[in-house]
Enzyme design. Sequence first.
Site, PDB file in Angstrom:
ATOM      1  N   TYR A 110       0.844  -1.203   0.000  1.00  0.00           N
ATOM      2  CA  TYR A 110       0.000   0.000   0.000  1.00  0.00           C
ATOM      3  C   TYR A 110       0.872   1.242   0.000  1.00  0.00           C
ATOM      4  O   TYR A 110       1.954   1.254   0.582  1.00  0.00           O
ATOM      5  CB  TYR A 110      -0.974   0.042   1.181  1.00  0.00           C
ATOM      6  CG  TYR A 110      -0.364  -0.159   2.559  1.00  0.00           C
ATOM      7  CD1 TYR A 110      -0.089  -1.436   3.036  1.00  0.00           C
ATOM      8  CD2 TYR A 110      -0.101   0.926   3.387  1.00  0.00           C
ATOM      9  CE1 TYR A 110       0.436  -1.623   4.305  1.00  0.00           C
ATOM     10  CE2 TYR A 110       0.428   0.745   4.657  1.00  0.00           C
ATOM     11  CZ  TYR A 110       0.698  -0.529   5.110  1.00  0.00           C
ATOM     12  OH  TYR A 110       1.226  -0.721   6.357  1.00  0.00           O
ATOM     13  N   LYS A 128       2.372  11.054   4.966  1.00  0.00           N
ATOM     14  CA  LYS A 128       2.297  11.645   6.305  1.00  0.00           C
ATOM     15  C   LYS A 128       1.438  12.902   6.174  1.00  0.00           C
ATOM     16  O   LYS A 128       1.625  13.705   5.244  1.00  0.00           O
ATOM     17  CB  LYS A 128       3.702  12.005   6.808  1.00  0.00           C
ATOM     18  CG  LYS A 128       4.579  10.785   7.132  1.00  0.00           C
ATOM     19  CD  LYS A 128       4.272  10.207   8.497  1.00  0.00           C
ATOM     20  CE  LYS A 128       4.940   8.867   8.754  1.00  0.00           C
ATOM     21  NZ  LYS A 128       6.388   8.951   8.953  1.00  0.00           N
ATOM     22  N   SER A 152       1.226   6.621  13.020  1.00  0.00           N
ATOM     23  CA  SER A 152       0.178   6.213  12.081  1.00  0.00           C
ATOM     24  C   SER A 152      -1.177   6.807  12.474  1.00  0.00           C
ATOM     25  O   SER A 152      -1.928   7.281  11.623  1.00  0.00           O
ATOM     26  CB  SER A 152       0.069   4.688  12.020  1.00  0.00           C
ATOM     27  OG  SER A 152       1.281   4.135  11.565  1.00  0.00           O
TER      28      SER A 152
HETATM   29  O1  76R Z   1      14.827   1.535   9.372  1.00  0.00           O
HETATM   30  C1  76R Z   1      14.622   1.056  10.511  1.00  0.00           C
HETATM   31  O2  76R Z   1      14.465  -0.157  10.772  1.00  0.00           O
HETATM   32  C2  76R Z   1      14.532   2.006  11.613  1.00  0.00           C
HETATM   33  C3  76R Z   1      13.178   2.098  12.133  1.00  0.00           C
HETATM   34  C4  76R Z   1      12.141   2.402  11.083  1.00  0.00           C
HETATM   35  C5  76R Z   1      11.998   3.542  10.285  1.00  0.00           C
HETATM   36  C6  76R Z   1      12.875   4.779  10.207  1.00  0.00           C
HETATM   37  C7  76R Z   1      11.059   1.511  10.760  1.00  0.00           C
HETATM   38  C8  76R Z   1      10.894   0.243  11.310  1.00  0.00           C
HETATM   39  N1  76R Z   1      10.251   2.113   9.848  1.00  0.00           N
HETATM   40  C9  76R Z   1      10.795   3.351   9.522  1.00  0.00           C
HETATM   41  C10 76R Z   1      10.301   4.260   8.600  1.00  0.00           C
HETATM   42 MN1  76R Z   1       8.439   1.427   9.206  1.00  0.00          MN
HETATM   43  N2  76R Z   1       6.700   0.737   8.534  1.00  0.00           N
HETATM   44  C11 76R Z   1       5.721   1.481   7.937  1.00  0.00           C
HETATM   45  C12 76R Z   1       4.526   0.698   7.850  1.00  0.00           C
HETATM   46  O3  76R Z   1       0.587   0.859   8.242  1.00  0.00           O
HETATM   47  C13 76R Z   1       1.224   1.727   8.881  1.00  0.00           C
HETATM   48  O4  76R Z   1       0.700   2.320   9.870  1.00  0.00           O
HETATM   49  C14 76R Z   1       2.620   2.080   8.482  1.00  0.00           C
HETATM   50  C15 76R Z   1       3.200   1.210   7.362  1.00  0.00           C
HETATM   51  C16 76R Z   1       4.811  -0.553   8.380  1.00  0.00           C
HETATM   52  C17 76R Z   1       3.873  -1.733   8.503  1.00  0.00           C
HETATM   53  C18 76R Z   1       6.183  -0.513   8.814  1.00  0.00           C
HETATM   54  C19 76R Z   1       6.856  -1.587   9.409  1.00  0.00           C
HETATM   55  N3  76R Z   1       8.138   3.172   8.190  1.00  0.00           N
HETATM   56  C20 76R Z   1       9.052   4.163   8.010  1.00  0.00           C
HETATM   57  C21 76R Z   1       8.493   5.159   7.108  1.00  0.00           C
HETATM   58  C22 76R Z   1       9.204   6.425   6.619  1.00  0.00           C
HETATM   59  C23 76R Z   1       8.830   7.501   7.611  1.00  0.00           C
HETATM   60  C24 76R Z   1       9.503   8.841   7.386  1.00  0.00           C
HETATM   61  O5  76R Z   1      10.632   8.895   6.898  1.00  0.00           O
HETATM   62  O6  76R Z   1       8.880   9.845   7.770  1.00  0.00           O
HETATM   63  C25 76R Z   1       7.214   4.736   6.796  1.00  0.00           C
HETATM   64  C26 76R Z   1       6.229   5.409   5.899  1.00  0.00           C
HETATM   65  C27 76R Z   1       7.005   3.497   7.489  1.00  0.00           C
HETATM   66  C28 76R Z   1       5.840   2.771   7.463  1.00  0.00           C
HETATM   67  N4  76R Z   1       8.822  -0.314  10.213  1.00  0.00           N
HETATM   68  C29 76R Z   1       9.931  -0.657  10.949  1.00  0.00           C
HETATM   69  C30 76R Z   1       8.074  -1.479  10.032  1.00  0.00           C
HETATM   70  C31 76R Z   1       8.778  -2.576  10.668  1.00  0.00           C
HETATM   71  C32 76R Z   1       8.303  -4.029  10.640  1.00  0.00           C
HETATM   72  C33 76R Z   1       9.930  -2.050  11.227  1.00  0.00           C
HETATM   73  C34 76R Z   1      11.003  -2.787  12.016  1.00  0.00           C
HETATM   74  C35 76R Z   1      12.113  -3.108  11.061  1.00  0.00           C
HETATM   75  C36 76R Z   1      13.253  -3.837  11.664  1.00  0.00           C
HETATM   76  O7  76R Z   1      13.676  -3.515  12.763  1.00  0.00           O
HETATM   77  O8  76R Z   1      13.736  -4.754  10.973  1.00  0.00           O
END
Ligand code: 76R
Length: 249
Positions: A145, A149, A223
């Site tokens: 999807y 923000k 979120s």
């Molecule tokens: O990169 C990293 O692992 C550091 C932590 C992290 C960042 C910076 C992280 C971890 N995410 C980051 C950035 Mn994420 N992520 C999403 C979604 O449905 C929703 O509500 C949101 C959709 C999921 C399911 C998800 C999963 N993440 C982001 C960003 C960019 C934000 C910005 O720059 O402003 C988005 C849009 C986003 C959205 N995130 C994680 C996950 C998971 C599973 C992790 C843990 C990853 C790990 O530790 O291996």
Amino acid sequence: MNEAAITLDGWYCLHDFRAIDWTSWKLVSQEERTNAVDEFVQYLEKINESHVAKTGSHAFYSIIGQKADFMLMILRETPEELQELEAEFNKLAIADFTVPTYSYVSVVELSNYLAKGSDEDPYQNPHIRARLYPELPRTKYVCFYPMDKRREGNDNWYMLDMEERRKLMHSHGLIGRSYAGKIKQIITGSVGLDDHEWGVTLFSEDMLQFKKIVYEMRFDEVSARYGEFGEFLVGNLLDNDKLANFLTV
Ligand code: 76R
């Protein structure tokens, strides 16, 4: 001006969603269908060479529901390669029986919200490289999807200072990490490239985990307050056998 997050950018990414025009597919001869499937499989084998050589990767899934019938997600070093592969697909016989339903152009992205300061070049760090140039997993299920923000009134992500965003992203990361081993996520940035700001692609062996992580994250401030979502698409892994079966009429 507020401080922008610094991103690390990896492979370019195309998510290509197609529906099958079953009516016209059923009208052609068995021989023509077999040839078209064989040619399609050859194309998939060709793009798999990059996956093996680690110069790119791809994921191929059937999509459930009426939004599409299959998704081909391709990662490559350059936008030119993505375009060439897209055109190459369009020239296959099978393409005459598909209808494009959605596509998404983005680039694999990591941000510096949680990065520890260091003098080393992050592009040389093997852990970071593995995430910027990922080998896409072949899990049973995929979920994609696009999202944004929010920038509205008091809920404007881009007006929050870096410290506040860092704090919020920390909480986001903690939830994400609790799904380690259950979900692999690829975040691709698309500001200036496509209609939303990020593409979220999740891989899992258990489709329910998509529902669980997305639901849990809805209660987290990043979120709950700042997330805006496009359409969700989910599907099942396709391999060559499943593809042949899927296209048998
Ligand atoms: O990169 C990293 O692992 C550091 C932590 C992290 C960042 C910076 C992280 C971890 N995410 C980051 C950035 Mn994420 N992520 C999403 C979604 O449905 C929703 O509500 C949101 C959709 C999921 C399911 C998800 C999963 N993440 C982001 C960003 C960019 C934000 C910005 O720059 O402003 C988005 C849009 C986003 C959205 N995130 C994680 C996950 C998971 C599973 C992790 C843990 C990853 C790990 O530790 O291996």
